[in-house]
Design a protein around this motif. Sequence first.
Motif, short mmCIF file in Angstrom:
data_model
loop_
_atom_site.label_atom_id
_atom_site.label_comp_id
_atom_site.label_asym_id
_atom_site.label_seq_id
_atom_site.Cartn_x
_atom_site.Cartn_y
_atom_site.Cartn_z
N LYS A 1 0.72 -1.13 -0.15
CA LYS A 1 0.12 -0.04 -0.03
C LYS A 1 0.96 1.16 -0.02
O LYS A 1 0.70 2.14 -0.91
N THR A 2 1.68 1.33 0.83
CA THR A 2 2.92 2.39 0.88
C THR A 2 3.43 2.68 -0.23
O THR A 2 3.77 3.77 -0.70
N THR A 3 3.95 1.36 -1.03
CA THR A 3 4.67 1.46 -2.19
C THR A 3 3.64 2.38 -3.05
O THR A 3 4.35 3.04 -3.71
N PHE B 1 1.98 11.02 5.26
CA PHE B 1 2.93 9.95 5.10
C PHE B 1 2.40 8.87 6.20
O PHE B 1 1.90 9.60 7.43
N GLN B 2 2.65 7.87 6.10
CA GLN B 2 2.49 6.90 7.34
C GLN B 2 3.37 7.35 8.54
O GLN B 2 3.01 7.42 9.58
N SER B 3 4.57 7.78 8.15
CA SER B 3 5.53 8.22 9.25
C SER B 3 5.41 9.53 9.39
O SER B 3 6.37 10.32 9.76
N ALA C 1 -3.58 9.60 1.87
CA ALA C 1 -3.31 9.34 3.35
C ALA C 1 -2.94 8.08 3.48
O ALA C 1 -3.75 7.25 3.01
N ASP C 2 -1.81 7.58 4.25
CA ASP C 2 -1.32 6.51 4.41
C ASP C 2 -1.38 5.92 5.89
O ASP C 2 -1.05 6.75 6.82
N GLU C 3 -2.62 5.48 6.06
CA GLU C 3 -3.20 4.94 7.31
C GLU C 3 -3.40 6.11 8.26
O GLU C 3 -2.76 6.46 9.38
MG LIG Z 1 2.17 0.93 4.90
#
Ligand SMILES: [Mg+2]
Lengths: 218, 548
Positions: A42-44, A84-86, A161-163
């Motif tokens: 997903k992030t990719t 981002f997720q982070s 939006a990532d998570e």
């Molecule tokens: Mg991810």
Amino acid sequence: MAVLSLNNICFSYKDTPVLNDVSYDFERGKMYCIIGKSGAGKTTLLSILSGLAKPKSGSIMYDGRNIKKIDKYKFRSKYIGVIFQSFNLITKFTALENVILSMNIAGYRQQKKRDKALELLKSVGLDENEANRRVLKLSGGQQQRVAIARALSYDAEIILADEPTGNLDSETQNEIMAIFRALADSGKCVILVSHSPEVAAMCDEKYELIKYSKKTKK
Amino acid sequence: MYIIKNAFKCIGRSRGRNILIGVIVFVIAVSACIGLSIRQAAESAKSDTLEGLTVTATISFDRQKAMNDIIQNAENDNSSENSGRPSFDRDKFSDFMGESSSLTLDEYKKYAEAKSVKDFYYSISTSFNGNDDFLPVSNDSSSDDEDTSSETESNRGPGGFFQPPEDIRNQMMGAQSDFTVVGYSSEEAMTSFIDGTATIVDGSVFTEGTSDAECIISQELANYNSIAVDDTITLENPNNEDESYEFTVVGIYTDSSSNESSFSIMGATSTDPANSIYTSYAALHTILDASGENSETVTDDTTGREFSTEIKSTLSATYVLSDVDSYNKFTEEVRELGLDESYNVTSSDISSYESSLVPLETLSKLAGYFLIVVLLIGAVILIVLNIFNIRERKYEIGVLTAMGMKKFKVALQFLTEIFVVTIVAVIVGVGVGGVSSVPVTNALLENQVAAESNQFNKIEENFGRPGNMIPNGNMVPNDMPQAQNGRPGNFFDENEVTDYINEIDEAMNLTVVFQMLGIAVLLTIVSGAVSMLFIMRYDPLRILANRD
Ligand SMILES: [Mg+2]
Ligand SMILES: Nc1ncnc2c1ncn2[C@@H]1O[C@H](COP(=O)(O)OP(=O)(O)O)[C@@H](O)[C@H]1O
């Protein structure tokens, strides 16, 4: 007409293939969810959507134009807002400074950037005191809100939006989802990446991403 | 511009690191500032001294070269004999010196035609003996003897420095004698009366250009022989006792330099300034002509060499040039006018000017090396620091580029940060360096002057004469009759201890400030270039992915 579309995207990290022949269409005024298990890619996929990673093959179209032909800095700074997720915040800056920085990078023309940034932060649940605190001294949930405020700050057409609700309690999760809903309703294209079916249920459309293994399809 | 704002924010948020960089740059700046100030001081001292420096030049025979040529020839001739050390052919040398060492007045005049020459004057210097009624001032009782042409004097000067063999000296300037008589072409030529070293106390100077035998003598000499203005003195040809000439004393002068007793150690009575007699060139020339007509050739009993009893004279010509540039032009022009390579154009003004600058220039050279070393070390330290800095801030770079900030803008921000820190440190450094550069330079200069003087004294100790460096490195023995400065009566002027420039009062100036600014930019570029390289290479995805 789709504002963003992925056509037959394939991607692999060196020898490990992650995405195989992915084709999705995203339209304005809708909220999408890309759902998949952890490690599904997903992030990719989000990196590819935001122009940070180049697919091995396939094309990404923005408003009918191949994004290869669009300046990638302009694309990143103006057309899409990424959470981002982070989070990827500048931790030595305050929440407010992070938001204003994004506006500046986007070349966002408005006199009262500070006011707008504060308003945005307030809408995601951060008061002025918190807005003026360095990101390093904010909790994970608060940082996530800052990241959201930042993604919204320059009125991009597409929000990725990532998570986005990963670090939030269910009450705030609902608040945040309401914000995304409002954005979609105002005509933006909202793309969420999540492993949570709960989030997926709140979206207009969902795409399921299955972890790549030999000869899996769709 | 938000990039600049960002830069300032980032400087404030990483104070520790920036203070470290600042301190390093500050140290470099102070060192560089002092180094540059020293160089600047040397530069200004040079041009300050050059301004208002009227250059007088003389053409002199390059004796060193002549000697070398003779040695060279001897080596070639004796190569088969293999005697080890080539023997010096003194006969050849004396012939050489006798024939070709001095230019004729016509030749001197020819070179005076050079465009660069502002003024030209000349004088002729001869030796005469006194008689019972007219004795030279001397500390040495033996030289009261009217015939001081001492056969007993050795070829060693005081301290053992080589002097030409007696016969060569005789041939060149006559035997050891009592008086030096100098004939001046014009009043300008009498430099010691112009610069104030000598003053007329009684009577007046002889009429300019007169061919009457009028002269002026020193007060010491007048007192010693109880002579007053309008008295007549009689001088003898040192080579021929029967040949004598009369002069009318028209004036009496004092020469402040003749009070210095150090002159008496030189032995030769005639070289004591008190025993200098001044007359006009025309008058002396008339006498020399007469002497030439009367002369006969005699053979010296001891050496067997033949020489003429004619009064020997040394002509010296001085060219006045308006500045150093003209001097340099003059040195070229004389060659075009046909001056042989065995003659040199020299200027005592320039050589004393040059030697006065020696300590400062040495210091300036050292400062130059120091500057290079400081800048190199500084650059290396800054590069290393910046590499660490960039690696530490990789993530920040990743975020900024992921947000769509162009890489060159990121680089610009980082460069601005480095530049601001550097410039602040440089400004503080220039302030501190500016305040300390004068005392530091003066302290260093004092050491350098001390070292230089020490070396000077060593030369004196070892060679028995003050070290007197002529620009081309030739050592000129003190008793050479060629007046280097157009003051034949005063051969020693040059040997006075060099007046080193030993203090500066202002080292910093705008040039140094600009140079420092240049250094700040240079350091920024050097350290910034590394940042650029890293920033351009970084891929935001990889940086951000690595963090997870
Ligand atoms: Mg991810
Ligand atoms: N930078 C990377 N280099 C190599 N492999 C990676 C890299 N990032 C992710 N992967 C691999 O790619 C797959 C997909 O990762 P990711 O897109 O982060 O999944 P998700 O976000 O769905 O959890 C995983 O198997 C992961 O190990």
